[in-house]
Design a protein around this motif. Structure first.
Motif, PDB file in Angstrom:
ATOM      1  N   GLY A 126     -62.250  -8.691  42.468  1.00 42.13           N
ATOM      2  CA  GLY A 126     -62.179  -8.259  43.860  1.00 42.13           C
ATOM      3  C   GLY A 126     -60.896  -7.514  44.144  1.00 42.13           C
ATOM      4  N   ASP A 127     -60.881  -6.875  45.300  1.00 40.74           N
ATOM      5  CA  ASP A 127     -59.732  -6.104  45.740  1.00 40.74           C
ATOM      6  C   ASP A 127     -59.034  -6.802  46.886  1.00 40.74           C
ATOM      7  OD1 ASP A 127     -60.313  -4.062  43.922  1.00 40.74           O
ATOM      8  OD2 ASP A 127     -61.686  -3.092  45.318  1.00 40.74           O
ATOM      9  N   LEU A 128     -57.716  -6.804  46.834  1.00 43.51           N
ATOM     10  CA  LEU A 128     -56.908  -7.412  47.890  1.00 43.51           C
ATOM     11  C   LEU A 128     -56.029  -6.330  48.513  1.00 43.51           C
ATOM     12  CD1 LEU A 128     -57.725  -9.784  45.975  1.00 43.51           C
ATOM     13  CD2 LEU A 128     -55.588 -10.855  46.590  1.00 43.51           C
ATOM     14  N   SER A 129     -55.845  -6.411  49.811  1.00 38.18           N
ATOM     15  CA  SER A 129     -54.938  -5.521  50.524  1.00 38.18           C
ATOM     16  C   SER A 129     -53.619  -6.235  50.677  1.00 38.18           C
ATOM     17  CB  SER A 129     -55.494  -5.180  51.913  1.00 38.18           C
ATOM     18  OG  SER A 129     -56.721  -4.504  51.774  1.00 38.18           O
ATOM     19  N   GLY A 130     -52.536  -5.478  50.638  1.00 39.55           N
ATOM     20  CA  GLY A 130     -51.243  -6.143  50.630  1.00 39.55           C
ATOM     21  C   GLY A 130     -50.222  -5.612  51.576  1.00 39.55           C
ATOM     22  N   PRO A 131     -48.984  -5.933  51.265  1.00 42.65           N
ATOM     23  CA  PRO A 131     -47.868  -5.602  52.158  1.00 42.65           C
ATOM     24  C   PRO A 131     -47.773  -4.126  52.510  1.00 42.65           C
ATOM     25  CG  PRO A 131     -47.137  -7.043  50.395  1.00 42.65           C
ATOM     26  CD  PRO A 131     -48.545  -6.655  50.094  1.00 42.65           C
ATOM     27  N   ALA A 132     -48.151  -3.247  51.576  1.00 42.61           N
ATOM     28  CA  ALA A 132     -48.053  -1.816  51.841  1.00 42.61           C
ATOM     29  C   ALA A 132     -49.049  -1.371  52.919  1.00 42.61           C
ATOM     30  CB  ALA A 132     -48.303  -1.026  50.548  1.00 42.61           C
ATOM     31  N   THR A 133     -50.123  -2.137  53.134  1.00 39.57           N
ATOM     32  CA  THR A 133     -51.118  -1.754  54.129  1.00 39.57           C
ATOM     33  C   THR A 133     -51.031  -2.588  55.394  1.00 39.57           C
ATOM     34  OG1 THR A 133     -52.746  -3.247  53.153  1.00 39.57           O
ATOM     35  CG2 THR A 133     -52.748  -0.972  52.371  1.00 39.57           C
ATOM     36  N   SER A 134     -50.091  -3.532  55.409  1.00 39.86           N
ATOM     37  CA  SER A 134     -49.948  -4.392  56.594  1.00 39.86           C
ATOM     38  C   SER A 134     -49.247  -3.625  57.714  1.00 39.86           C
ATOM     39  CB  SER A 134     -49.136  -5.640  56.260  1.00 39.86           C
ATOM     40  OG  SER A 134     -49.794  -6.382  55.269  1.00 39.86           O
ATOM     41  N   PRO A 135     -49.601  -3.919  58.982  1.00 42.75           N
ATOM     42  CA  PRO A 135     -48.940  -3.213  60.089  1.00 42.75           C
ATOM     43  C   PRO A 135     -47.498  -3.617  60.235  1.00 42.75           C
ATOM     44  CG  PRO A 135     -50.586  -4.772  60.923  1.00 42.75           C
ATOM     45  CD  PRO A 135     -50.614  -4.822  59.416  1.00 42.75           C
TER      46      PRO A 135
END
Length: 135
Positions: A126-135
């Motif tokens: 699976g794919d996780l979104s992280g700190p670089a995409t957080s507002p």
């Protein structure tokens, strides 16, 4: 060697070392919290939080598994990083079955892809979104 040649050599050495450092940094996901879900080869989905640092990743699986497990850095393999699970700190059948398996993390620009193979031949990706995409 004249001054301009020394400067050119120094600039070249600096550029090569910075490129090497940048590629090494990309092989381990950015430190911080990453969130997403993993799907098994039998189509079961579970939410997961992954906390990366320079030498390990701590995973928290949501319900129905509700367990935590840590994996330590094992090897960097090109763009991917392999981690080896330690025994689970809070038990749970799911996390117990992960030990002593491996977690493979492949960072992208705004996400990290995780892959886990369990002892019972179940695979999770699976794919996780992280700190670089957080507002």
């Amino acid at each position: 060697m004249n001054r301009s040649k020394r400067f050119a050599v120094l600039a070249g050495v600096l550029l090569v070392s910075l490129c090497g450092a940048a590629s090494a940094q990309q092989s381990i996901p950015t430190s911080g919290m990453w969130r997403g879900s993993l799907t098994s080869n039998t189509k079961i989905v579970v939410a997961v939080d992954a906390q990366f640092d320079a030498t390990s990743v701590s995973l928290h699986f949501d319900e129905p598994y509700n367990c935590r497990i840590v994996a330590n850095l094992l090897a960097k393999e090109g763009a991917t990083t392999r981690f080896r699970f330690k025994p689970s700190t809070n038990g749970g059948d799911f996390c117990t079955r992960l030990y002593p398996g491996d977690l493979i993390a492949t960072p992208g620009t705004k996400q990290v892809t995780l892959s886990i193979a369990m002892k019972n031949a179940t695979t999770w990706t699976g794919d996780l979104s992280g700190p670089a995409t957080s507002p």
